[in-house]
Motif scaffolding. Structure first.
Motif, PDB file in Angstrom:
ATOM      1  N   TYR A  14       0.829  -1.205   0.000  1.00 33.85           N
ATOM      2  CA  TYR A  14       0.000   0.000   0.000  1.00 33.85           C
ATOM      3  C   TYR A  14       0.869   1.263   0.000  1.00 33.85           C
ATOM      4  O   TYR A  14       0.657   2.177  -0.799  1.00 33.85           O
ATOM      5  CB  TYR A  14      -0.950  -0.002   1.201  1.00 33.85           C
ATOM      6  N   TYR A  15       1.844   1.301   0.883  1.00 30.61           N
ATOM      7  CA  TYR A  15       2.639   2.525   1.020  1.00 30.61           C
ATOM      8  C   TYR A  15       3.772   2.657   0.008  1.00 30.61           C
ATOM      9  O   TYR A  15       4.177   3.775  -0.308  1.00 30.61           O
ATOM     10  CB  TYR A  15       3.186   2.654   2.446  1.00 30.61           C
ATOM     11  N   LEU A  16       4.252   1.552  -0.512  1.00 21.91           N
ATOM     12  CA  LEU A  16       5.413   1.639  -1.401  1.00 21.91           C
ATOM     13  C   LEU A  16       5.126   1.262  -2.853  1.00 21.91           C
ATOM     14  O   LEU A  16       5.905   1.616  -3.742  1.00 21.91           O
ATOM     15  CB  LEU A  16       6.551   0.744  -0.876  1.00 21.91           C
ATOM     16  N   ARG A  17       4.028   0.546  -3.088  1.00 20.65           N
ATOM     17  CA  ARG A  17       3.775   0.075  -4.446  1.00 20.65           C
ATOM     18  C   ARG A  17       2.424   0.525  -4.989  1.00 20.65           C
ATOM     19  O   ARG A  17       1.954   0.015  -6.000  1.00 20.65           O
ATOM     20  CB  ARG A  17       3.881  -1.455  -4.484  1.00 20.65           C
ATOM     21  N   ASP A  18       1.801   1.464  -4.276  1.00 24.53           N
ATOM     22  CA  ASP A  18       0.552   2.059  -4.742  1.00 24.53           C
ATOM     23  C   ASP A  18      -0.566   1.041  -4.952  1.00 24.53           C
ATOM     24  O   ASP A  18      -1.383   1.175  -5.865  1.00 24.53           O
ATOM     25  CB  ASP A  18       0.799   2.857  -6.026  1.00 24.53           C
ATOM     26  N   GLN A  19      -0.605   0.031  -4.096  1.00 21.13           N
ATOM     27  CA  GLN A  19      -1.672  -0.968  -4.137  1.00 21.13           C
ATOM     28  C   GLN A  19      -2.848  -0.484  -3.292  1.00 21.13           C
ATOM     29  O   GLN A  19      -2.683   0.393  -2.437  1.00 21.13           O
ATOM     30  CB  GLN A  19      -1.156  -2.308  -3.598  1.00 21.13           C
ATOM     31  N   PRO A  20      -4.041  -1.048  -3.494  1.00 23.83           N
ATOM     32  CA  PRO A  20      -5.190  -0.633  -2.673  1.00 23.83           C
ATOM     33  C   PRO A  20      -4.972  -0.955  -1.207  1.00 23.83           C
ATOM     34  O   PRO A  20      -4.310  -1.924  -0.848  1.00 23.83           O
ATOM     35  CB  PRO A  20      -6.350  -1.478  -3.237  1.00 23.83           C
TER      36      PRO A  20
END
Length: 114
Positions: free
Chosen positions: A100-106
Motif C-alpha cells: 500500500y505505502y510503497l507500491r501504490d496498491q489498494p
C-alpha cells in the motif's frame, strides 16, 4: 526491568530519578509528535521480553495525534511468532502494508477498519 534500562541493553547508566532528562529524551512516547512515517507495530500479549503495555502506550499516543499507525497482536504468542498460522498472517499483513505505502496498491480492509 529497571536493570535492563540502567546497565543492560539500554545503558542509561543511572536510575530515572537521577537523570530524568535522558530518560525523557530516549522515550518514544515523549517524541510521538515527530513521527511522520506510517507505522505497523506487532506486539503479542505473552511477550516476556518487552511489556505489552509499552506498545499500547505508543499506539495510543500516535492515534491521539492522528498518526498512521496499526498495532497487530497475536494472542498467546510471545516476543516472536511461533505458530505457523500467525506467522503467515503477519507476513501477509506486512506485505500488504508495504504494498500500500510503497507500491501504490489498494489499502487492505484490515487497515481501513482501525
Amino acid at each position: 526491568m529497571q536493570q535492563l534500562y540502567e546497565q543492560g541493553q539500554n545503558k542509561m547508566g543511572s536510575p530515572p530519578w537521577e537523570i530524568p532528562r535522558l530518560y525523557l529524551k530516549n522515550s518514544p512516547v515523549m517524541r510521538v509528535n515527530t513521527v511522520n512515517t506510517p507505522l505497523l507495530l506487532m506486539h503479542n500479549d505473552n511477550d516476556n521480553a518487552v511489556p505489552f503495555a509499552q506498545s499500547i502506550e505508543l499506539y495510543t499516543a500516535l492515534r491521539r495525534l492522528q498518526k498512521k499507525v496499526w498495532l497487530l497482536q497475536y494472542r498467546n504468542e510471545g516476543h516472536q511468532l511461533f505458530r505457523d498460522p500467525d506467522k503467515l498472517d503477519f507476513t501477509i499483513r506486512q506485505q500488504q502494508f508495504f504494498d500500500y505505502y510503497l507500491r501504490d496498491q489498494p489499502m487492505p480492509d484490515w487497515m481501513k477498519a482501525h
